[in-house]
Design an enzyme around this catalytic site. Structure first.
Site, PDB file in Angstrom:
ATOM      1  N   HIS A 125       0.827  -1.226   0.000  1.00  0.00           N
ATOM      2  CA  HIS A 125       0.000   0.000   0.000  1.00  0.00           C
ATOM      3  C   HIS A 125       0.854   1.266   0.000  1.00  0.00           C
ATOM      4  O   HIS A 125       0.320   2.362  -0.177  1.00  0.00           O
ATOM      5  CB  HIS A 125      -0.931   0.039   1.215  1.00  0.00           C
ATOM      6  CG  HIS A 125      -1.993  -1.017   1.199  1.00  0.00           C
ATOM      7  ND1 HIS A 125      -2.859  -1.168   0.134  1.00  0.00           N
ATOM      8  CD2 HIS A 125      -2.325  -1.981   2.099  1.00  0.00           C
ATOM      9  CE1 HIS A 125      -3.684  -2.183   0.395  1.00  0.00           C
ATOM     10  NE2 HIS A 125      -3.380  -2.700   1.561  1.00  0.00           N
ATOM     11  N   ASP A 162      -2.565 -10.570  -2.536  1.00  0.00           N
ATOM     12  CA  ASP A 162      -3.155 -10.076  -1.287  1.00  0.00           C
ATOM     13  C   ASP A 162      -4.613  -9.695  -1.568  1.00  0.00           C
ATOM     14  O   ASP A 162      -4.947  -9.275  -2.669  1.00  0.00           O
ATOM     15  CB  ASP A 162      -2.372  -8.840  -0.825  1.00  0.00           C
ATOM     16  CG  ASP A 162      -2.778  -8.363   0.558  1.00  0.00           C
ATOM     17  OD1 ASP A 162      -2.051  -8.657   1.522  1.00  0.00           O
ATOM     18  OD2 ASP A 162      -3.825  -7.691   0.673  1.00  0.00           O
TER      19      ASP A 162
HETATM   20 ZN   LIG Z   1      -4.133  -7.199   2.566  1.00  0.00          ZN
END
Ligand SMILES: [Zn+2]
Length: 313
Positions: A125, A162
């Site tokens: 992220h 993910d």
């Molecule tokens: Zn994640």
């Protein structure tokens, strides 16, 4: 040929508030799972701290220095609602990136066939200039650029399975046609990016969103029909996996229903592609995965596959 496992105890010193899902016990659970007899043949190395030069492959220097400077001497500093720094965070993040760089060095020089880096905080992220979503440095992105700069890799493919979309990795490679970024993720879900229509300036961003409740069948279809063909056509010199295990059915943060066998299957798919295109070279870095049992089992299955054998239980 062998599989390298990289970690460092410093990643246990990245503290998050009580009840936070991204916690030191995640790595302890993985370590316990790897104490089993069948993992004694893993080659184990400690993650070194990344040099500024490596971090700067994905982040501007002033961003890196700012993170260093706001590191607390005690207590916690909040970066956003769910991203916090403790006194041990900066070193843990440096070693997460350093572990990814070391994994690339060992794989690209042929010392090992593939490598898995079990560190936290995770990375996918983290955008060029923004820490968010538990992440500070984008380890997968740094690894990809390091393989290009230090080892002459022309094209690197990243598969991020993910359950959350890797907005950071997408941001970093949006205008870079030498890196293919592929993601399966649940949508809608945090961070809200990852639509099919997000393809990057050169069509090298490949998003395959899944829906809450989807399981093995939808995931494997996305890999078979969308992701694997794109990686095949791209003919990478290295494959990097952003290996989050929060798409596991047990995970509390999301609603996909994958099993540990799905991660082993996807690993095998990537190994077939790596065998065909890049001398079997794969570097895998841990991202999310917040149910300790689901995380430990999935990691063990992932490593079994990387070690080239049928998965046990
Ligand atoms: Zn994640």
């Amino acid at each position: 040929m062998s599989t390298l496992y990289i970690t460092h105890a410093a990643c246990l010193d990245h503290q998050t508030p009580f009840g936070h899902p991204e916690r030191p016990d995640r790595i302890r659970a993985i370590e316990r799972a790897l104490e089993k007899e069948r993992f004694t043949s893993l080659i184990r190395e400690q993650a070194p701290m990344a040099e500024m030069e490596s971090l700067a492959l994905a982040h501007p220097e002033d961003y890196i220095l700012r993170l260093r400077d706001i590191s607390p001497r005690e207590g916690l500093v909040r970066i956003d609602e769910d991203t916090v720094m403790s006194p041990g965070t900066y070193e843990a993040a440096l070693r997460g990136a350093g572990g990814a760089v070391l994994a690339v060095d060992e794989v690209m020089t042929g010392k090992v066939r593939n490598a898995f880096v079990a560190m936290r905080p995770p990375g996918h992220h983290a955008e060029r200039v923004r820490a968010m979503g538990f992440c500070f440095f984008n380890n997968a992105a740094i690894a990809a650029r390091h393989a290009q700069k230090k080892h002459g890799a022309e094209r690197v493919a990243i598969f991020d399975w993910d359950v959350h979309h890797g907005n950071g990795t997408q941001d970093i490679f949006w205008s870079d046609k030498t890196v293919l970024y592929c993601s399966t993720h649940e949508a809608p879900l945090y961070p809200g990016t990852g639509a099919l229509s997000e393809t990057g300036d050169y069509g090298t961003i490949v998003n395959a969103p899944l829906s809450a409740g989807d399981g093995s069948e939808a995931f494997r279809e996305a890999v078979d029909t969308v992701i694997a063909p794109r990686i095949h056509d791209f003919a990478p010199d290295l494959i990097i996996i952003s290996a989050g295990f929060d798409a596991h059915w047990r995970d509390p943060l999301a609603s996909l229903n994958l099993t540990e066998s799905d991660f082993a299957w996807a690993t095998q798919k990537l190994m077939d592609l790596a065998d065909r295109h890049c001398g079997q070279r794969i570097v895998s870095v841990l991202e999310g995965g917040y149910d300790l049992e689901g995380l430990a089992k999935s990691t063990a299955f992932h490593l079994d596959a990387l070690m080239g054998r049928e998965t046990g239980t």
